[in-house]
Write a protein that holds these residues in place. Structure first.
Motif, short mmCIF file in Angstrom:
data_model
loop_
_atom_site.label_atom_id
_atom_site.label_comp_id
_atom_site.label_asym_id
_atom_site.label_seq_id
_atom_site.Cartn_x
_atom_site.Cartn_y
_atom_site.Cartn_z
N VAL A 6 0.84 -1.20 0.00
CA VAL A 6 0.00 0.00 0.00
C VAL A 6 0.87 1.25 0.00
O VAL A 6 0.62 2.20 -0.75
N THR A 7 1.91 1.24 0.82
CA THR A 7 2.83 2.38 0.88
C THR A 7 3.51 2.59 -0.46
O THR A 7 3.60 3.73 -0.94
N THR A 8 4.00 1.52 -1.08
CA THR A 8 4.66 1.64 -2.37
C THR A 8 3.70 2.14 -3.44
O THR A 8 4.05 3.01 -4.25
N GLY A 9 2.50 1.61 -3.44
CA GLY A 9 1.50 2.06 -4.41
C GLY A 9 1.14 3.52 -4.22
O GLY A 9 1.05 4.28 -5.19
N LEU A 10 0.96 3.94 -2.97
CA LEU A 10 0.64 5.34 -2.70
C LEU A 10 1.80 6.26 -3.07
O LEU A 10 1.59 7.37 -3.56
N LEU A 11 3.02 5.81 -2.82
CA LEU A 11 4.19 6.60 -3.22
C LEU A 11 4.24 6.77 -4.74
O LEU A 11 4.54 7.86 -5.24
N GLY A 12 3.94 5.71 -5.46
CA GLY A 12 3.93 5.79 -6.92
C GLY A 12 2.87 6.74 -7.44
O GLY A 12 3.14 7.59 -8.30
N VAL A 13 1.67 6.63 -6.89
CA VAL A 13 0.58 7.52 -7.31
C VAL A 13 0.88 8.96 -6.90
O VAL A 13 0.68 9.90 -7.69
N GLY A 14 1.38 9.15 -5.70
CA GLY A 14 1.73 10.49 -5.24
C GLY A 14 2.83 11.12 -6.08
O GLY A 14 2.76 12.31 -6.42
N LEU A 15 3.82 10.32 -6.42
CA LEU A 15 4.90 10.82 -7.26
C LEU A 15 4.37 11.21 -8.64
O LEU A 15 4.75 12.25 -9.19
N ALA A 16 3.49 10.42 -9.19
CA ALA A 16 2.90 10.74 -10.50
C ALA A 16 2.13 12.05 -10.44
O ALA A 16 2.22 12.88 -11.35
N ILE A 17 1.38 12.26 -9.36
CA ILE A 17 0.62 13.51 -9.21
C ILE A 17 1.55 14.71 -9.11
O ILE A 17 1.33 15.74 -9.75
N VAL A 18 2.61 14.58 -8.32
CA VAL A 18 3.57 15.68 -8.17
C VAL A 18 4.24 15.98 -9.51
O VAL A 18 4.41 17.15 -9.89
N ILE A 19 4.63 14.95 -10.25
CA ILE A 19 5.29 15.15 -11.54
C ILE A 19 4.35 15.85 -12.52
O ILE A 19 4.74 16.80 -13.21
N LEU A 20 3.11 15.40 -12.58
CA LEU A 20 2.14 16.04 -13.47
C LEU A 20 1.90 17.49 -13.07
O LEU A 20 1.74 18.37 -13.92
N TYR A 21 1.87 17.78 -11.78
CA TYR A 21 1.72 19.15 -11.30
C TYR A 21 2.92 20.00 -11.75
O TYR A 21 2.75 21.14 -12.20
N LEU A 22 4.13 19.47 -11.60
CA LEU A 22 5.32 20.22 -12.01
C LEU A 22 5.36 20.47 -13.51
O LEU A 22 5.79 21.54 -13.96
N ILE A 23 4.92 19.49 -14.29
CA ILE A 23 4.85 19.69 -15.74
C ILE A 23 3.82 20.75 -16.07
O ILE A 23 4.06 21.64 -16.91
N ARG A 24 2.68 20.69 -15.43
CA ARG A 24 1.60 21.65 -15.68
C ARG A 24 2.01 23.06 -15.33
O ARG A 24 1.66 24.01 -16.03
N ARG A 25 2.76 23.23 -14.27
CA ARG A 25 3.23 24.56 -13.85
C ARG A 25 4.49 24.99 -14.59
O ARG A 25 5.05 26.05 -14.29
N ASP A 26 4.96 24.19 -15.51
CA ASP A 26 6.15 24.47 -16.33
C ASP A 26 7.42 24.57 -15.48
O ASP A 26 8.33 25.33 -15.78
N HIS A 27 7.47 23.79 -14.40
CA HIS A 27 8.68 23.69 -13.59
C HIS A 27 9.54 22.51 -14.02
O HIS A 27 10.67 22.37 -13.55
N LEU A 28 8.98 21.65 -14.86
CA LEU A 28 9.68 20.46 -15.31
C LEU A 28 9.38 20.28 -16.79
O LEU A 28 8.23 20.35 -17.21
N TYR A 29 10.43 20.09 -17.56
CA TYR A 29 10.30 19.89 -18.99
C TYR A 29 9.54 18.59 -19.26
O TYR A 29 9.71 17.62 -18.55
N LEU A 30 8.70 18.62 -20.28
CA LEU A 30 7.79 17.50 -20.54
C LEU A 30 8.54 16.19 -20.74
O LEU A 30 8.16 15.16 -20.18
N MET A 31 9.62 16.19 -21.51
CA MET A 31 10.35 14.95 -21.77
C MET A 31 10.99 14.40 -20.50
O MET A 31 11.06 13.19 -20.31
N HIS A 32 11.46 15.27 -19.63
CA HIS A 32 12.02 14.81 -18.36
C HIS A 32 10.91 14.30 -17.45
O HIS A 32 11.08 13.33 -16.71
N GLY A 33 9.76 14.94 -17.52
CA GLY A 33 8.63 14.52 -16.73
C GLY A 33 8.12 13.14 -17.12
O GLY A 33 7.68 12.37 -16.26
N LEU A 34 8.19 12.83 -18.40
CA LEU A 34 7.75 11.51 -18.85
C LEU A 34 8.60 10.41 -18.24
O LEU A 34 8.10 9.34 -17.88
N PHE A 35 9.88 10.65 -18.10
CA PHE A 35 10.76 9.67 -17.45
C PHE A 35 10.31 9.44 -16.01
O PHE A 35 10.18 8.30 -15.56
#
Length: 128
Positions: A6-35
């Motif tokens: 459960v912890t690992t799954g939540l970490l994965g989902v949380g990380l995905a949400i943070v990455i998508l937020y950073l891409i949306r706010r243009d703090h992270l380049y899209l190609m780096h965000g995909l990785f």
């Protein structure tokens, strides 16, 4: 074991949400965000699929499954660092070329600014 998944799954989902937020706010380049989204999906898959790392370790011949996880993490980080160095090298090369072009343009502008003016011939001088 279930709390770890459960912890690992939540970490994965949380990380995905943070990455998508950073891409949306243009703090992270899209190609780096995909990785990083791929890393988050892998973490979520490890949390969702019971015994996946154990099966992968058994299939690859590794006796201690967490060692496989650490090995994979090291390989992923190595590849990411190598890719970052390649991108950094390309950017530095492009900046060096742009600096050279700018210097040549400035030299041409200085040369044309300080060049002596050629006398213009009037139309009356050219008549016989």
């Amino acid at each position: 074991m279930a709390s770890l998944q459960v912890t690992t799954g939540l970490l994965g989902v949380g990380l995905a949400i943070v990455i998508l937020y950073l891409i949306r706010r243009d703090h992270l380049y899209l190609m780096h965000g995909l990785f990083w989204v791929a890393v988050a999906i892998a973490a979520a898959a490890l949390g969702a699929w019971h015994g996946l790392i154990d099966q992968l370790a058994h299939w690859s011949g590794i006796q201690y499954p967490p060692a496989l996880l650490l090995l994979l993490a090291c390989i992923v980080l190595f590849v990411k660092a190598l890719h970052a160095d390649m991108v950094n090298t390309r950017i530095e090369r492009d900046v060096r070329r742009l600096n050279q072009r700018l210097a040549m343009l400035e030299a041409d502008a200085d040369a044309t600014r300080h060049a002596p003016s050629l006398p213009t011939s009037s139309s009356s001088e050219s008549l016989p």
